[in-house]
Enzyme design. Sequence first.
Site, PDB file in Angstrom:
ATOM      1  CB  SER A  36     -22.180 -15.622  -6.902  1.00 19.48           C
ATOM      2  OG  SER A  36     -21.843 -16.932  -6.957  1.00 19.48           O
ATOM      3  CG  HIS A  68     -23.478 -19.422  -2.788  1.00 18.28           C
ATOM      4  ND1 HIS A  68     -24.583 -19.778  -3.600  1.00 18.28           N
ATOM      5  CD2 HIS A  68     -22.602 -19.297  -3.887  1.00 18.28           C
ATOM      6  CE1 HIS A  68     -24.255 -19.554  -4.792  1.00 18.28           C
ATOM      7  NE2 HIS A  68     -23.342 -19.122  -5.155  1.00 18.28           N
ATOM      8  CG  HIS A  90     -23.343 -23.985  -8.092  1.00 15.71           C
ATOM      9  ND1 HIS A  90     -22.839 -23.703  -6.860  1.00 15.71           N
ATOM     10  CD2 HIS A  90     -23.537 -23.037  -8.742  1.00 15.71           C
ATOM     11  CE1 HIS A  90     -23.186 -22.256  -6.944  1.00 15.71           C
ATOM     12  NE2 HIS A  90     -23.913 -21.927  -7.931  1.00 15.71           N
ATOM     13  CE1 TYR A  92     -19.043 -23.983  -8.498  1.00 11.39           C
ATOM     14  CE2 TYR A  92     -20.383 -23.327 -10.267  1.00 11.39           C
ATOM     15  CZ  TYR A  92     -19.947 -23.317  -9.060  1.00 11.39           C
ATOM     16  OH  TYR A  92     -20.072 -21.913  -8.241  1.00 11.39           O
ATOM     17  CD  GLU A  93     -21.035 -26.259  -4.910  1.00 12.31           C
ATOM     18  OE1 GLU A  93     -20.641 -25.985  -3.623  1.00 12.31           O
ATOM     19  OE2 GLU A  93     -22.097 -25.828  -5.268  1.00 12.31           O
ATOM     20  CB  ALA A 120     -23.035 -13.561 -10.222  1.00 12.38           C
ATOM     21  CG  MET A 215     -20.795 -21.230 -14.244  1.00 10.06           C
ATOM     22  SD  MET A 215     -19.391 -21.410 -13.113  1.00 10.06           S
ATOM     23  CE  MET A 215     -18.315 -20.174 -14.258  1.00 10.06           C
ATOM     24  CB  SER A 216     -26.700 -21.387 -11.143  1.00  8.66           C
ATOM     25  OG  SER A 216     -26.940 -20.298 -11.445  1.00  8.66           O
ATOM     26  CG  ASN A 239     -18.062 -11.510 -15.394  1.00 11.32           C
ATOM     27  OD1 ASN A 239     -18.586 -11.772 -14.462  1.00 11.32           O
ATOM     28  ND2 ASN A 239     -17.845 -12.140 -16.611  1.00 11.32           N
ATOM     29  CG  HIS A 251     -15.927 -16.248  -7.196  1.00 12.88           C
ATOM     30  ND1 HIS A 251     -17.198 -16.386  -7.914  1.00 12.88           N
ATOM     31  CD2 HIS A 251     -16.033 -16.508  -5.878  1.00 12.88           C
ATOM     32  CE1 HIS A 251     -17.973 -16.785  -7.011  1.00 12.88           C
ATOM     33  NE2 HIS A 251     -17.656 -16.724  -5.791  1.00 12.88           N
TER      34      HIS A 251
HETATM   35  N1  HPA Z   1     -19.379 -17.034 -16.827  1.00 15.12           N
HETATM   36  C1  HPA Z   1     -19.803 -17.956 -16.174  1.00 15.12           C
HETATM   37  N2  HPA Z   1     -20.660 -17.495 -15.024  1.00 15.12           N
HETATM   38  C2  HPA Z   1     -20.399 -16.540 -14.486  1.00 15.12           C
HETATM   39  C3  HPA Z   1     -19.694 -15.234 -15.143  1.00 15.12           C
HETATM   40  C4  HPA Z   1     -19.134 -15.525 -16.407  1.00 15.12           C
HETATM   41  O1  HPA Z   1     -18.560 -14.686 -17.038  1.00 15.12           O
HETATM   42  N3  HPA Z   1     -19.819 -14.406 -14.427  1.00 15.12           N
HETATM   43  C5  HPA Z   1     -20.335 -14.628 -13.288  1.00 15.12           C
HETATM   44  N4  HPA Z   1     -20.946 -15.842 -13.214  1.00 15.12           N
END
Ligand code: HPA
Length: 276
Positions: A36, A68, A90, A92-93, A120, A215-216, A239, A251
Site C-alpha cells: 500500500s 495497489h 491479501h 482479507y480480500e 504499510a 496485514m501482509s 500510522n 486507509h
Molecule cells: N494495522 C494493520 N495494518 C496496517 C496498519 C495498522 O495500523 N497501518 C497500515 N497497515
Amino acid sequence: MDAAETDPFDLAADAAAVLAERTGVEAHSVALVLGSGWAAAADQIGEMVADVELADLPGFPAPTVAGHRNLARSIRVGRVAALILGGRAHLYEGHPVSTVVHGVRTAVEAGCSTVILTNAAGGLNPDWPVGQPVLLSDHLNLTGHSPMVGPAPPADKPARFVDLTEAYSQRLRGLAREVDPDLPEGVYAALLGGAYETPAEVRMLAGLGADLVGMSTALETIAARHLGAEVLGVSLVTNAAAGLSESALDHAEVLEAAGEAGPRMVALLRGVLERL
Ligand code: HPA
C-alpha cells in the site's frame, strides 16, 4: 482445470513462462513487491523494460485495494533485471493463501533469488514517526494460515518444514543500511486484517514482541524462504497502531503518509538493487 485445482507450484511455473514471453526477459534476479502506498516507486526505481497486466498472468487475481497497481513491470537497474509486482493479494480480500503467495512463487520461478517485500504498517514503537521506514528483523505470523499447509510440495521442491531462523536476511539488511544508515529494525506482526486492530489487540501485540502490525508479508516470506530466496522486508510506518495516538485510523491517510515518504523509499530500493 480451474486455477484452484491446479498445483500452486505448477501454476507459478506457468505464470513465470507467460511473464518471460510477455516481457521478453528470460530471467529476473530480484522481485520487489510493492505494498500500500509504495506503487509510485515503480516509476522511479529503474529503467522500464516492459509492463504486463497481472490479470493476464495465470493465477493472478485483479487487485481490489486502493493504492495497489495491477501491474508486473520488468525494470533494469544497472546489471540487475528486477521484477516489480505492483499488486498484492491479501487474505482479507477472501483469497486463499496459495493466491496470496502466488506472486512470490512466480517470481522465484522467474529466476528471482532475492525477494524484497514492502508494506504499510502501524507502528508500536513510540519513537517512530509516521513516514518512518523500518527493516523487518523477524515476524509473528498471526494470520492463522501458512503457505506450507496442503499437499506436500512436489518432489522437485524443498520439503515443507522451512527453517525460518533467518527469515529476513541479515546480509540484505546490511545492504539497506549502506544506503540509509539510520534505518531501525523491528518485528512485524501479520494479522488476517480487513479491519484495523483494537487498542487491546495492540497492547497484546506489544506484549508479544511486535514493533509493527500489518496485514501482509509474513506468508510471502515463508513461501520465498521455502523456495530458497533471500528476503528483505521493509515496512513504512503510516500510522501509530490503534490506541497509541489521538488520530483515527483511515486507509486514505495511510496512503497519504506513504506518498510523502516516496522519495526516501525510492532511494532505498534503488540503492539496494544497485548493491546486489
Ligand atoms: N494495522 C494493520 N495494518 C496496517 C496498519 C495498522 O495500523 N497501518 C497500515 N497497515
